[in-house]
Design a protein around this motif. Structure first.
Motif, PDB file in Angstrom:
ATOM      1  N   HIS A  97       0.970  -1.231   0.127  1.00  0.00           N
ATOM      2  CA  HIS A  97      -0.145  -0.147   0.068  1.00  0.00           C
ATOM      3  C   HIS A  97       0.871   1.248   0.177  1.00  0.00           C
ATOM      4  N   PHE A  98       0.505   2.183  -0.724  1.00  0.00           N
ATOM      5  CA  PHE A  98       0.902   3.491  -0.827  1.00  0.00           C
ATOM      6  C   PHE A  98       0.207   4.421  -0.181  1.00  0.00           C
ATOM      7  N   TYR A  99       0.637   5.106   0.686  1.00  0.00           N
ATOM      8  CA  TYR A  99      -0.062   6.211   1.367  1.00  0.00           C
ATOM      9  C   TYR A  99       0.372   7.610   0.850  1.00  0.00           C
ATOM     10  N   CYS A 100      -0.356   8.394   0.369  1.00  0.00           N
ATOM     11  CA  CYS A 100      -0.424   9.819  -0.066  1.00  0.00           C
ATOM     12  C   CYS A 100      -0.403  10.631   1.152  1.00  0.00           C
ATOM     13  N   GLU A 101       0.506  11.500   1.647  1.00  0.00           N
ATOM     14  CA  GLU A 101       0.370  12.174   2.732  1.00  0.00           C
ATOM     15  C   GLU A 101      -0.256  13.468   2.484  1.00  0.00           C
ATOM     16  N   SER A 102      -0.368  13.936   1.155  1.00  0.00           N
ATOM     17  CA  SER A 102      -0.890  14.958   0.883  1.00  0.00           C
ATOM     18  C   SER A 102      -2.349  15.129   0.708  1.00  0.00           C
ATOM     19  N   CYS A 103      -2.843  13.994   0.063  1.00  0.00           N
ATOM     20  CA  CYS A 103      -4.356  13.899  -0.066  1.00  0.00           C
ATOM     21  C   CYS A 103      -4.951  12.788   0.970  1.00  0.00           C
ATOM     22  N   GLY A 104      -4.240  11.992   1.628  1.00  0.00           N
ATOM     23  CA  GLY A 104      -4.619  10.962   2.613  1.00  0.00           C
ATOM     24  C   GLY A 104      -5.057   9.678   1.921  1.00  0.00           C
ATOM     25  N   ALA A 105      -4.999   9.467   0.471  1.00  0.00           N
ATOM     26  CA  ALA A 105      -5.534   8.161   0.000  1.00  0.00           C
ATOM     27  C   ALA A 105      -4.496   7.057  -0.108  1.00  0.00           C
TER      28      ALA A 105
END
Length: 120
Positions: A97-105
């Motif tokens: 899983h990749f967590y995007c810290e900018s958008c939270g997706a």
């Protein structure tokens, strides 16, 4: 509903639920369908909000019970990111899983254990 039925057949879902002593109730079917549709790893409160479109009186307790049953029988896995709410993923194939810290997706990322190893 056809997508859910196909996924349940492909994954042996009804058998998995039965082996866990559980039935594939309309509520579990609905919650599983929500997780299969968007595949955006929603937390339980988001699943509940989406669930109200199809079952207006579905409660948070019902959603928690449904995702717990789906996790227990191996149709859904929990995804934990830092200290945020647990999210749910219906992709049972081996992946990261990749967590995007900018958008939270959270996004599924392919994982190849053979390609991940480096020879020194």
């Amino acid at each position: 509903m056809r997508m859910i039925d196909e996924a349940m057949t492909e994954k042996g879902g009804s058998d998995r639920l039965a082996a866990s002593g559980l039935r594939f109730t309309p509520q579990r079917r609905h919650v599983y369908g929500i997780l299969l549709q968007a595949r955006d790893h929603p937390p339980a409160n988001e699943v509940c909000m989406r669930g109200k479109k199809g079952i207006p009186d579905i409660s948070m307790a019902t959603v928690y019970n449904c995702v717990e049953a789906l996790v227990q029988c191996g149709l859904v896995r929990q995804v934990h990111v830092d200290r945020s709410a647990t999210r749910f993923c219906p992709n049972m194939d081996q992946h990261c899983h990749f967590y995007c810290e900018s958008c939270g997706a959270i996004f599924d990322m392919a994982y190849d254990p053979a390609g991940a190893r480096r020879q020194v």
